[in-house]
Every structure is written in C-alpha cells, then in structure tokens.
Design an enzyme around this catalytic site. Structure first.
Site, PDB file in Angstrom:
ATOM      1  N   ASN A 110      -3.947  -5.269   1.108  1.00  0.00           N
ATOM      2  CA  ASN A 110      -3.838  -4.764  -0.264  1.00  0.00           C
ATOM      3  C   ASN A 110      -5.066  -3.992  -0.742  1.00  0.00           C
ATOM      4  O   ASN A 110      -5.154  -3.632  -1.904  1.00  0.00           O
ATOM      5  CB  ASN A 110      -3.514  -5.909  -1.231  1.00  0.00           C
ATOM      6  CG  ASN A 110      -4.602  -6.955  -1.292  1.00  0.00           C
ATOM      7  OD1 ASN A 110      -5.566  -6.906  -0.541  1.00  0.00           O
ATOM      8  ND2 ASN A 110      -4.441  -7.917  -2.179  1.00  0.00           N
ATOM      9  N   CYS A 111      -5.995  -3.691   0.139  1.00  0.00           N
ATOM     10  CA  CYS A 111      -7.205  -2.937  -0.208  1.00  0.00           C
ATOM     11  C   CYS A 111      -6.867  -1.447  -0.371  1.00  0.00           C
ATOM     12  O   CYS A 111      -6.180  -0.865   0.473  1.00  0.00           O
ATOM     13  CB  CYS A 111      -8.236  -3.122   0.895  1.00  0.00           C
ATOM     14  SG  CYS A 111      -9.663  -2.039   0.787  1.00  0.00           S
TER      15      CYS A 111
END
Length: 128
Positions: A18-19
């Site tokens: 999710n970066c």
C-alpha cells in the site's frame, strides 16, 4: 548446476503493497513491460541475512527510512546512536523502516524509485 529458487537475472521488488512509492514503481515496471516478482516484507518479512547483504552493497544509510513515522517514534537515544548493527536490527524488527522499494536486478540493487535509476540498472533495455 545448482538448483536455485530464482532464476539469474530475475528482477525482484521488495516493499509494502500500500506504499505510494511502491505503486509508482510498479506502474513504471508494468508500463515498460518489465517482469518482476514482488515481495511484501510487511507480510512475508525480511531476514537479517538479506539486510546484511543489502548493507554490504549500498550501506545502511540509504536503506534506513528516517523520514517515516516508525523511525520518528523511536526514542531520541536510539535515533541519535544508530549504526550498521542497530539499523539492521531495527529494519528486521520493523520492515516499514526500510526505504521503499528495494529492487534487485542481476547484480544491481536500487533503493527508492527514480525512473533514471531503474534505467541505469538496465531495466529499460527490456522494453521493446
């Protein structure tokens, strides 16, 4: 010839799904038609041995993400006295402290995402 779980020249990206930077790097790889394996070290972990190899290649400073909240929450005494050994220990215990992405491509190790760095590592050559 020894049996290896990864093939020579395989490109492997390490990071956290999710970066935002990982998303940019993955989009760039896909847009350029580059095959790679993704390793989410928040889910799958990262070993001390792997981090030691990376540190031998690029040093601990580029790998340790001092801008993230996980590092910033550390006691000042820890932050002010980080060295190679403590940096490796911190990154093993808290994979979110590893700067993202870490890209292995052949003998190259690229930390962070800049298209020019990926191209310099030979990735653009596959885009035809």
């Amino acid at each position: 010839m020894a049996d290896k779980s990864t093939t020579f020249g395989e490109t492997k990206m390490y990071g956290i799904s999710n970066c935002d930077t990982i998303k940019k790097a993955r989009n760039w790889m896909e847009k350029n038609g580059i095959n790679y394996v993704f390793h989410d070290y928040k889910k799958s972990g990262v070993t001390k041995d792997m981090l030691e190899l990376w540190v031998m290649q690029v040093g601990w400073e580029p790998l340790l993400n001092k801008r993230g909240t996980t590092f910033k929450k550390l006691p000042d005494m820890v932050k002010e006295n980080v060295n190679e050994d403590t940096a490796i220990m911190l990154m093993v215990e808290n994979p979110s402290m590893i700067k993202r992405p870490v890209l292995e491509h052949g003998d190259e190790l690229v930390v962070g995402f800049k298209a020019a760095d990926y191209e310099a590592a030979g990735l653009a050559a596959r885009n035809s």
